[in-house]
Each structure stands twice: as C-alpha cells, then as structure tokens.
Design a protein around this motif. Structure first.
Motif: not given
Length: 396
Positions: A43, A46, A54, A68-69, A72-73, A75, A78-79, A83
C-alpha cells in the motif's frame, strides 16, 4: 528508452525467494520492479508510484492478497491497476473465482509457467505504455491547439493593428492634404488677385501699405506649411532614433520671455493673452531650439483650447530640475482623453477641427524625455489644464 514511459511493476509475496524468482521471470528493459513482502508495504508503494500492473500472492499473513485487492479497488489512485493473483493452493479451493470477484484480471497457479507469466506481463505492459503514449499525444494535441489559438489571437490582434495603422495612415494623409491645402489655397487666391490687378495695370494696388500686408499674409501661410512639414520630419526622426539634441548652456527666463513675446500677436488674434510669471534666472544644459519648440507647442495648444481666457506661464526650480508650467482656463480634458493626448496624430481621431496634425504633444513628450525629463498634465473639464515640463538642470 523514454524514461517517461518506463513501466513500473509491483510484486507482492511474503516469501523473499518467491519475490526473487518472479522478478527474474518478468525483468525486462523498460521495466522497473518493486517488491513488497506484506500488504502494508504494498500500500505504501502504491501511494507513491504509478504501476502498470500488480502481481499479488493470495496467501499472506496479516493481509492476504484478496484483502489488498479490495483496498486497491476502493482507492481512486489504484482502482485501475490490473491485478494478477498467484497461489500455490489447489484449484479445488476455488480461489480463482474469488480473485475475479475482487477485480483481478487473471489468476495463476504455482508452480508458474514462465512463458505464460512473461506473455501476460508483456500484454499488460504494452497496454500501459500505449495508454501513456495516447495520453501524451492527447496532451500534445491540447498544447498544440492552445498554441494555435494563441497564434490566431496574435494574428487577429496584428490584423487589427494593421487595419488601425492603415486607417491612421489614410486619416493622416487626408489630414495633411487638408492642412496644407488651406495655406496653399490662400496663397493661390492671393496670387490670382495680384495677377488680376497687374492685368488691369492697377499699380496703385501695390502701394507700400498693401505690399506689407501681402508679405505678412504670405509669411504666415508659408510658416504654417513649414511648421507642418517640420512636425512630420520630427516624428520620422523620433521613430527612427535620429532625433538630435544639441545641448548647450541655456538661460531659461530670457528664453521664456522671448517665446511669450513671439506668440503675443497670436494670443491677441485668438482673443487671449499670455501672462509670464516672474522666474529667477536659471541655466541648464539643454537644446535651446528644442526647448522653444516644446514651449511653442504647449502655448499654441493652450491658446487653441483656452476659451479665449488668459494663459499663464511659470517656472520653478525644484531638487535639481526646473518645472515649466503652462496653464489655461479653458475646456479641459476628460480622464479618458488624458491617456491618449500624447499619441501621434491623435487629433485625427476626434472631432477637433481647430487645425494641426495632432503631433505637438507627442513631439513635446519625446523632446522632454530626450533631455532626461518628462511631461505631465492635470486637467478638470470646463476649468482648464496645466501642462508641466520637468527638465534636469544638468545633462543626464
């Protein structure tokens, strides 16, 4: 390789040997590999970098790959990062299905197929670089469009300035023709009258009194034309940087008295008078001819717009400079016109029909600045105007 299009890849696994092995598989020119051994480390990376993709290990302590995924989705930054999950767990655990549910684009099982991993990474890196190139091209197009718009704006402004210059030229030529025609017509009519008297053998017409009047009228008309031509020549010299200033010790009080005396007849003919306030003798390093020219321009203007009221001339020495003031009590100048009266040919742009080319104030300002000084004006509509020429006493 364009450093702006280097693809950054993030690999996340809690086992160092897996990270080293995966990096060896996907390492390639134009790529930068970042390793993270936990979700928290991932994170942090990222938030700091923009990644092309990633690769996440599913089974990690504290925060597994799925968690973690999901983060990421959630935000914006990082969306949209592709992955790919990797896992050593058997297919019967249905991890692949859960991976796709969390937004993964692919799911790989260990042991990894080297060629399959390289192929998939190549695809995502190529897509990332294509998107970057597209963004770069779009940005370049936007910059180009902005530059074209600015260029068009400049061209439009230049066109307007050119049209204005053409209008000014046409107005100027028309004005010059008009101003020269007046004295020429007078001289022509005088010539016709004299020719007629000669044809009639009327020699009495040419007695001394009449001859003096004829000569005086001719002189005034010729001086008017010479003044117009001199003004045009001065403007040409000013614009070409060839206006010469011949400095010599010049005593101001006697110069002011001489100019006032020379213009006294013109003042009387205009229904006005010129009053010279007493000034102590003061000498400066000036071009005497040009100082006289400035004063004549200002006094002529004051008589023209002074509503037949007295015009006052004065001089004061202040802090190494002399302040020469010409004050009238006439029609005054509006605030909007104060900003443009020193422009050349400005008279041609208004309804004033009192004669002249509108060059006097422009030339006066240029002459003052050539001496290291300046001209300022204060005015109140219907109360009059005061023009002040400030000249340094010594050469600057």
């Amino acid at each position: 390789m364009n450093t702006n299009n280097i693809a950054k890849l993030l690999i996340v696994d809690d086992k160092p040997e897996n990270l080293q092995a995966l990096e060896a598989i996907i390492r390639h020119e134009g790529r930068q590999i970042f390793q993270a051994s936990s979700g928290d480390q991932a994170l942090a990376l990222l938030l700091e970098h923009e990644f092309a993709m990633a690769i996440l290990d599913v089974q990690m302590p504290d925060m597994n790959g799925f968690e973690l995924a999901e983060m990421m989705r959630s935000t914006e930054k990082t969306r949209h990062i592709p992955i790919v999950f990797v896992s050593a767990a058997g297919k019967e655990l249905n991890y692949a299905f859960k991976g796709y549910e969390t937004g993964a684009v692919d799911f790989l099982h260990k042991p990894l197929d080297i060629h399959a991993v390289q192929s998939k990474v190549n695809v995502f890196v190529a897509l990332y670089q294509q998107r970057n190139e597209s963004r770069r091209q779009v940005l370049a197009l936007e910059i180009s469009r902005a530059q074209q718009e600015a260029l068009l704006k400049d061209l439009h402004f230049a066109q307007e300035e050119l049209q204005r210059a053409v209008r000014m030229r046409d107005d100027f030529m028309s004005m010059v023709a008009h101003e020269l025609r007046t004295p020429l017509n007078t001289l022509f009519l005088e010539s016709q009258l004299r020719t007629l008297q000669l044809d009639r053998n009327n020699t009495e017409f040419f007695n001394e009194g009449n001859l003096r009047k004829m000569v005086e009228r001719d002189r005034r008309q010729i001086e008017s034309m010479v003044r117009l031509i001199d003004d045009m020549l001065d403007v040409s010299r000013i614009r070409s940087g060839q206006l010469s200033i011949r400095r010599q010790p010049t005593e101001l009080s006697s110069l002011l008295q001489r100019v006032v005396n020379d213009l006294s007849a013109q003042a009387v003919s205009s229904g006005s008078t010129i009053e010279l306030e007493t000034i102590e003798p003061v000498t400066g390093m000036w071009d005497q001819f040009r100082i006289e020219q400035m004063l004549i321009n200002l006094l002529t203007n004051a008589l023209r717009y002074g509503a037949q009221k007295p015009v006052t001339v004065s001089g004061v020495v202040q802090a190494g400079s002399v302040h020469i003031r010409v004050q009238d009590r006439g029609i005054g100048i509006s605030d909007e016109n104060l900003q443009r009266i020193f422009a050349p040919f400005e008279r041609a742009l208004n309804s004033d029909s009192s004669g002249g080319l509108g060059l006097g104030l422009y030339i006066t300002r240029q002459l003052a600045e050539s001496h290291g000084g300046f001209v300022r004006v204060e005015s109140v509509v219907d109360e009059g105007s005061t023009f002040t020429v400030v000249l340094p006493l010594t050469e600057t």
